[in-house]
Structure formats: structure tokens, C-alpha cells
Design an enzyme around this catalytic site. Structure first.
Site, mmCIF file in Angstrom:
data_model
loop_
_atom_site.group_PDB
_atom_site.id
_atom_site.type_symbol
_atom_site.label_atom_id
_atom_site.label_comp_id
_atom_site.label_asym_id
_atom_site.label_seq_id
_atom_site.Cartn_x
_atom_site.Cartn_y
_atom_site.Cartn_z
ATOM 1 N N THR A 155 0.881 -1.054 -0.003
ATOM 2 C CA THR A 155 0.017 0.085 0.118
ATOM 3 C C THR A 155 0.972 1.021 -0.106
ATOM 4 O O THR A 155 2.090 1.287 0.399
ATOM 5 C CB THR A 155 -0.953 -0.032 1.344
ATOM 6 O OG1 THR A 155 -0.261 0.324 2.509
ATOM 7 C CG2 THR A 155 -1.732 -1.322 1.275
ATOM 8 N N GLY A 156 0.430 2.048 -0.672
ATOM 9 C CA GLY A 156 1.451 3.622 -0.814
ATOM 10 C C GLY A 156 2.360 3.220 -1.606
ATOM 11 O O GLY A 156 3.476 3.619 -1.382
ATOM 12 N N GLY A 171 7.948 7.248 -2.835
ATOM 13 C CA GLY A 171 8.715 6.846 -1.501
ATOM 14 C C GLY A 171 9.188 5.471 -1.255
ATOM 15 O O GLY A 171 9.502 4.930 -1.963
ATOM 16 N N ILE A 172 8.873 5.210 0.037
ATOM 17 C CA ILE A 172 9.610 4.172 0.848
ATOM 18 C C ILE A 172 8.564 2.798 -0.131
ATOM 19 O O ILE A 172 9.128 1.868 -0.512
ATOM 20 C CB ILE A 172 9.193 3.949 2.278
ATOM 21 C CG1 ILE A 172 9.770 5.151 2.974
ATOM 22 C CG2 ILE A 172 9.399 2.574 2.813
ATOM 23 C CD1 ILE A 172 9.544 5.208 4.600
ATOM 24 N N GLY A 173 7.144 3.379 -0.157
ATOM 25 C CA GLY A 173 6.290 2.061 -0.757
ATOM 26 C C GLY A 173 6.985 1.701 -2.249
ATOM 27 O O GLY A 173 6.910 0.565 -2.593
ATOM 28 N N SER A 223 6.661 3.629 12.688
ATOM 29 C CA SER A 223 7.614 4.825 12.716
ATOM 30 C C SER A 223 8.303 4.756 13.999
ATOM 31 O O SER A 223 7.904 4.335 15.022
ATOM 32 C CB SER A 223 6.680 6.115 12.581
ATOM 33 O OG SER A 223 7.653 7.283 13.005
ATOM 34 N N TYR A 238 -0.119 11.248 14.905
ATOM 35 C CA TYR A 238 0.684 10.321 13.981
ATOM 36 C C TYR A 238 1.380 9.522 15.122
ATOM 37 O O TYR A 238 1.455 8.114 15.261
ATOM 38 C CB TYR A 238 1.940 11.106 13.237
ATOM 39 C CG TYR A 238 2.758 10.477 12.608
ATOM 40 C CD1 TYR A 238 2.524 9.946 11.216
ATOM 41 C CD2 TYR A 238 3.874 10.179 13.216
ATOM 42 C CE1 TYR A 238 3.427 8.914 10.566
ATOM 43 C CE2 TYR A 238 5.069 9.292 12.288
ATOM 44 C CZ TYR A 238 4.471 8.824 11.058
ATOM 45 O OH TYR A 238 5.417 8.163 10.228
HETATM 46 P P1 NDP Z 1 5.017 9.488 0.923
HETATM 47 O O1 NDP Z 1 4.027 10.591 1.173
HETATM 48 O O2 NDP Z 1 6.137 9.610 0.048
HETATM 49 O O3 NDP Z 1 4.151 8.304 0.116
HETATM 50 C C1 NDP Z 1 2.859 7.978 0.675
HETATM 51 C C2 NDP Z 1 2.236 6.835 -0.230
HETATM 52 O O4 NDP Z 1 0.986 6.349 0.432
HETATM 53 C C3 NDP Z 1 1.970 7.451 -1.500
HETATM 54 O O5 NDP Z 1 2.005 6.479 -2.561
HETATM 55 C C4 NDP Z 1 0.396 7.904 -1.454
HETATM 56 O O6 NDP Z 1 -0.161 8.072 -2.581
HETATM 57 C C5 NDP Z 1 -0.037 6.799 -0.674
HETATM 58 N N1 NDP Z 1 -1.359 6.920 0.388
HETATM 59 C C6 NDP Z 1 -1.281 8.056 1.257
HETATM 60 N N2 NDP Z 1 -2.713 8.005 1.676
HETATM 61 C C7 NDP Z 1 -3.410 7.035 1.466
HETATM 62 C C8 NDP Z 1 -4.458 6.432 1.440
HETATM 63 N N3 NDP Z 1 -5.479 6.995 2.142
HETATM 64 N N4 NDP Z 1 -4.887 5.458 0.744
HETATM 65 C C9 NDP Z 1 -4.017 4.884 -0.310
HETATM 66 N N5 NDP Z 1 -2.759 5.305 -0.282
HETATM 67 C C10 NDP Z 1 -2.356 6.547 0.324
HETATM 68 O O7 NDP Z 1 5.220 8.617 2.313
HETATM 69 P P2 NDP Z 1 6.823 8.051 2.585
HETATM 70 O O8 NDP Z 1 7.172 6.911 1.594
HETATM 71 O O9 NDP Z 1 7.404 8.977 3.326
HETATM 72 O O10 NDP Z 1 6.071 7.132 4.076
HETATM 73 C C11 NDP Z 1 5.372 5.767 3.823
HETATM 74 C C12 NDP Z 1 5.266 5.242 5.223
HETATM 75 O O11 NDP Z 1 6.467 5.194 5.777
HETATM 76 C C13 NDP Z 1 4.186 6.073 5.887
HETATM 77 O O12 NDP Z 1 3.294 5.248 6.499
HETATM 78 C C14 NDP Z 1 5.168 6.870 7.063
HETATM 79 O O13 NDP Z 1 4.542 7.182 8.205
HETATM 80 C C15 NDP Z 1 6.211 5.930 7.155
HETATM 81 N N6 NDP Z 1 7.323 6.922 7.607
HETATM 82 C C16 NDP Z 1 8.064 7.634 6.773
HETATM 83 C C17 NDP Z 1 9.320 8.115 7.250
HETATM 84 C C18 NDP Z 1 9.860 9.055 6.374
HETATM 85 O O14 NDP Z 1 10.868 9.684 6.725
HETATM 86 N N7 NDP Z 1 9.778 9.185 5.196
HETATM 87 C C19 NDP Z 1 9.779 7.824 8.536
HETATM 88 C C20 NDP Z 1 8.781 6.813 9.342
HETATM 89 C C21 NDP Z 1 7.965 6.447 8.839
HETATM 90 P P3 NDP Z 1 -1.678 8.814 -2.796
HETATM 91 O O15 NDP Z 1 -1.196 10.097 -2.129
HETATM 92 O O16 NDP Z 1 -1.548 8.921 -4.105
HETATM 93 O O17 NDP Z 1 -2.537 8.022 -2.236
#
Ligand code: NDP
Ligand code: SOE
Length: 260
Positions: free
Chosen positions: A13-14, A18-20, A143, A156
Site C-alpha cells: 500500500t502506498g 517514496g518508501i512504498g 515509525s 501520528y
Molecule cells: P509518501 O508521502 O512519500 O508516500 C505515501 C504513499 O501512500 C503514496 O503512494 C500515497 O499515494 C499513498 N497514500 C497516502 N494516503 C493514502 C490512502 N489514504 N490510501 C492509499 N494510499 C495512500 O510517504 P513515505 O514514503 O515518506 O512514507 C511511507 C510510510 O512510511 C508512511 O506510513 C510513513 O508514516 C512511514 N514513515 C516515513 C518516514 C519518512 O521519513 N519518510 C519515517 C517513518 C515512517 P496517494 O497520495 O496517491 O494516495
């Protein structure tokens, strides 16, 4: 090292950025087929096509809001149509910014739905598919804030802590089904979102210095991870090479965590 995930179906998911996205690429590089989800369909489908072509695996994009029951159901159905999921990475999530005094119920509910209920609903929907396929692996991306809160994002911190406990509890429930469930708590990961926020706060000339100041304040390695560094860990934990690991939380934070 062959991680043993070839031809498995990994749901991330996601997975559009980014990470996903890095995790999806990590699986695809190991020969797994991937199903990535996000709300925004353009970027999602572009990335799915790119991954499929680059790694010669099946890569599917399913546009869905996993903060809703309908969105989760759509993902579960799509995975079933592909033969069933072997791996689930609950990664979709985002930071918040509020005080407890000011945030209303609707905001709390939204983050609960996104960070916790998505994992509940997708777990409930995909575990039967994993069972039917002989087992599987589920990974929750929480996180460091789940245990070491940042002052500006109480919602969060709280919902990520709940996700961590959900993960542990699910691990206990499915341990007899050859399904392993773990959590990763990342620290600072340099995603486009972090860069965008830094540019908003410090401008085009100042954003790198701003990001460095955030990393300096965290301490430890004093740098952000790349999404790929995170993905290596995620893919390993979902692989057969991590076959004795379940019910655990792993910190991948460059030394930011201040406790043992
Ligand atoms: P990004 O904001 O880069 O990416 C988030 C992804 O999730 C996108 O693909 C977005 O796509 C999708 N997304 C967001 N909301 C929804 C939703 N309601 N339904 C489906 N998809 C959704 O995030 P990161 O890669 O930074 O973070 C990913 C995870 O890692 C998160 O859970 C975050 O809390 C965690 N994390 C990140 C850190 C960091 O430093 N980056 C540190 C610690 C944890 P779209 O908007 O098109 O839906
Ligand atoms: C079970 O079938 C299994 O292969 C797990 O043992 C792995 O860790 C994971 O790759 C998915 O499913």
C-alpha cells in the site's frame, strides 16, 4: 542470495512513491510480482508499468483509498483475482501536525482509519488468501514516533503506536498458519515529500541545509536514509530468509532512537 520470493504476489500500500515504491521495486528485483495501491491513479499506473517492464514481473496498480472499507475491499478483491497474496506491506501513511488541544475528532478518526483500520481490514481480507497459499508475511511500516514521539504530531505518534500493537497481536493470531507479522520503525527517510516540505520551509536554496539540520538534531548517523536502504530491510523481512522472525518490531533509524 536468493531471498525465495520469486513469483510470489506482494501487495504494497502506498506503493506509488517514496518508501512504498522502493519496496515494490525491491520485491520486483527479486522476481516477485507486485500489486501497488495509492489514491492517485496516474502516478500509480505509470510506476506499475515501469516496474513491470524493468524487472519483467507482473506489476499491477489498484487505485484505492485504504483509509476506507471500500478501498481495502477493492485491494483484497484485486489480489484474489491474481490468485491471492503471499506478502502484504501496510505502508500507506502520512505525518500530521497539530496540538491535542486543537485537533478535532474527525482528524483523529482519519488517521486511525489510515494507519490502523487499513491494516485491520487488509489483514482480515488477505490472511485467508495467504492461508490458502500455505503461508505468508505481513509487514507494518510504523515509525520511530510510535515509541519516541515528536511534539508536533500527537495523532501520528498515537496511531503509529497502535499499529505496532496491532501487528504484535496479529502475529500471535496467525503464527500457527505459517504467516509471519512484523513491524519496521523507520527514522528519517528522504522521500519526495520531505524534500517538498523542506523547500516550502526553507526555499530552493536552503532546503538541503534544512534537511541536514533535521538529521543533525536526530543524531546518530546524522543523515536521512534512502528509500532503497529501507526497502532492502523490508524485502528481507518478508522473505524466507527471515523465516524465524515474527511478532517483532525493528528500528531502522540510523541510531536516532534514544533508548534500548
Ligand atoms: P509518501 O508521502 O512519500 O508516500 C505515501 C504513499 O501512500 C503514496 O503512494 C500515497 O499515494 C499513498 N497514500 C497516502 N494516503 C493514502 C490512502 N489514504 N490510501 C492509499 N494510499 C495512500 O510517504 P513515505 O514514503 O515518506 O512514507 C511511507 C510510510 O512510511 C508512511 O506510513 C510513513 O508514516 C512511514 N514513515 C516515513 C518516514 C519518512 O521519513 N519518510 C519515517 C517513518 C515512517 P496517494 O497520495 O496517491 O494516495
Ligand atoms: C510462506 O509460503 C512464505 O513463503 C513465507 O515463508 C515467506 O516468508 C514469504 O515469502 C511469503 O510466504
Amino acid at each position: 542470495m536468493d531471498l525465495g520470493v520469486k513469483s510470489k504476489l506482494a501487495v504494497i500500500t502506498g506503493g506509488s512513491v517514496g518508501i512504498g515504491l522502493a519496496v515494490a521495486e525491491g520485491f520486483a528485483a527479486e522476481g516477485a510480482n507486485v500489486l501497488i495501491t495509492a489514491r492517485g491513479s496516474e502516478r500509480l499506473h505509470a510506476e506499475a508499468s515501469r516496474i513491470g517492464a524493468k524487472y519483467r514481473v507482473e506489476a499491477h496498480g489498484v487505485a484505492a483509498d485504504v483509509a476506507t472499507a471500500e478501498g481495502c475491499a477493492k485491494v483484497v478483491t484485486a489480489a484474489a483475482q491474481l490468485g491471492g497474496a503471499d506478502i502484504l506491506v501496510n505502508n500507506a501513511g502520512t505525518g500530521s501536525n497539530e496540538t491535542i488541544a486543537e485537533a478535532d475528532d474527525a482528524k483523529w478518526q482519519y488517521y486511525w482509519d489510515l494507519h490502523v483500520m487499513a491494516a485491520v481490514r487488509l489483514g482480515r481480507g488477505l490472511v485467508p488468501q495467504m492461508k490458502a497459499r500455505g503461508g505468508g508475511a505481513i509487514l507494518h511500516n510504523a515509525s520511530i514516533c510510535a515509541v519516541q514521539p515528536l511534539w508536533y504530531e500527537p495523532i501520528y505518534n498515537t496511531t503509529k503506536a497502535a499499529l505496532m500493537m496491532f501487528s504484535k497481536t496479529l502475529a500471535n493470531e496467525v503464527v500457527g498458519d505459517n504467516i509471519r507479522v512484523n513491524t519496521v520503525n523507520p527514522g528519517l527517510v528522504r522521500t519526495p515529500d520531505w524534500v517538498k516540505t523542506a523547500k516550502q520551509l526553507a526555499g530552493e536554496d536552503g532546503f538541503e541545509a534544512h534537511l541536514q539540520s533535521v538529521a543533525d538534531e536526530a543524531g546518530g548517523m546524522k543523515r536521512f536514509a534512502t528509500p532503497e536502504e529501507m526497502a532492502n530491510f523490508f524485502v528481507f523481512l518478508c522473505s524466507e530468509k527471515a523465516s524465524y522472525s515474527t511478532g517483532s518490531t525493528y528500528f531502522v533509524d540510523g541510531g536516532w532512537l534514544k533508548t534500548v
